[in-house]
Design an enzyme around this catalytic site. Structure first.
Site, short mmCIF file in Angstrom:
data_model
loop_
_atom_site.label_atom_id
_atom_site.label_comp_id
_atom_site.label_asym_id
_atom_site.label_seq_id
_atom_site.Cartn_x
_atom_site.Cartn_y
_atom_site.Cartn_z
N SER A 192 -9.21 -10.91 14.92
CA SER A 192 -10.22 -10.31 14.05
C SER A 192 -10.39 -11.11 12.77
CB SER A 192 -9.79 -8.88 13.69
OG SER A 192 -10.58 -8.35 12.65
N TYR A 226 -4.51 -2.55 10.41
CA TYR A 226 -5.22 -3.14 11.56
C TYR A 226 -5.17 -4.66 11.48
CZ TYR A 226 -9.15 -4.80 14.34
OH TYR A 226 -9.93 -5.50 15.23
#
Length: 327
Positions: free
Chosen positions: A132, A159
């Site tokens: 990501s 995350y």
């Protein structure tokens, strides 16, 4: 091409997994899809994505938790899988604030289970996995895109931290066991069949319902929005070009054209032919100010060149949304 070994796609009921699996089937591959179909967002949308595979030659589905190492290894062994596109993960920056242990299992244990299965698979060719853009942290955008060789040592959400940890685990496994891996740092993927928790989708829900939208960061944020078809181009281009044995690489995959949040909202309003009532809110914990992908490495490897700009992509999303929700 269906004589080739099957390709495992994890997270196949998800946004990117669904699109990737269809593209692989289109070119004649055999695809084994895995997903737990959890309730992070409406499972009905995930089931609707899965329904699009009905009758497609070469596709099979297994409802499975990728953190179940024994089940994943058994599937890889039984189906003779030598290539994996690992997209299953617990998504969401804000969700990770309230539900941290969901990320421990899905992202960390899940990634480890997939790597363990791959390293024991005879003739294994390539693991491509989802990372990501959030691993870069809250980095000033400047005039150039984020580059893969820049430090990614200051994640501002759990995350992001789990995604960076997956990269480091893959680096260690490549060094220890010698199977090729590619991590793809995704930048704000959008389009038809997208995730309802993403801003463009949730804004559309509220605009179509005549409700106000909450604009975080006082509208000063910018994102490198990347259309789903361009993302799939990059995934498959990378999959087809594994690094040398023992190699592990990280590649950005984005639109390479950041757009301000207020510009995105204006573009969405035009696509929906409705004006949003906006409530300005401060930045939320875990959010970053801007993202901007330098995709030169992926371009050099695969010829990757994103084609769909935001106006066209949001127009396609708006058409899909009206058809899917019949509004």
């Amino acid at each position: 091409m269906r004589g080739n070994a099957p390709i495992l796609v994890t997270g196949v009921a998800g946004f990117i997994g669904h699109a990737t699996a269809h593209r692989l089937l289109d070119r004649g591959e055999t695809v084994v899809g895995v997903d737990i179909v959890n309730d992070y967002y409406d499972p009905a949308l995930k089931q609707a994505r899965l329904a699009t595979f009905e009758g497609r030659e070469g596709f099979s589905f297994h409802r499975m938790d990728v953190a179940d190492a024994e089940a994943v290894a058994g599937l890889v062994r039984e189906r003779g899988i030598t290539r994996v596109v690992h997209l299953a993960a617990q998504a969401g920056v804000r969700y990770s604030i309230a539900n941290p242990f969901a990320y421990e299992r899905s992202n960390l244990a899940g990634h480890l289970a997939v790597m363990e299965a791959c390293r024991h698979a005879p003739g294994f060719v390539h693991l491509v996995y989802a990372s990501s853009s959030s691993v870069y942290g809250d980095k000033p955008m400047g005039g150039q895109g984020f580059r893969e060789d820049e430090p990614a040592a200051s994640p501002v959400s759990l995350y992001a931290a789990t995604k960076r940890a997956c990269e480091l685990m893959s680096q260690s496994y490549a060094a220890l066991y010698g199977f090729p891996q590619t991590g793809l740092r995704f930048f704000t993927v959008y389009g038809p069949w997208g995730r309802p928790d993403m801003a463009y989708f949730s804004f559309t829900d509220r605009i179509m319902a005549g409700q106000p939208i909450e604009v975080y960061g006082e509208g000063r944020m910018a994102r490198d929005f990347t259309y789903i078809d361009d993302i799939v181009d990059g995934i498959i281009g990378a999959l087809d070009r594994p690094p040398e044995t023992g190699g592990h690489r990280i590649l950005n995959i984005g639109g390479s054209h950041p757009v301000g949040l207020m510009e995105m909202i204006a573009t969405l309003e035009r696509a929906l032919d409705r004006e949003a009532v906006k409530i300005m809110k401060p930045m939320q914990p875990g959010d970053v100010t801007a993202t901007y992908a330098d995709v030169s490495r992926l371009h050099a490897l695969t010829g990757y060149a994103p084609r769909v700009r935001l106006q066209e992509g949001l127009g396609r999303f708006a058409d899909w949304y009206r058809g899917y929700f019949r509004v």
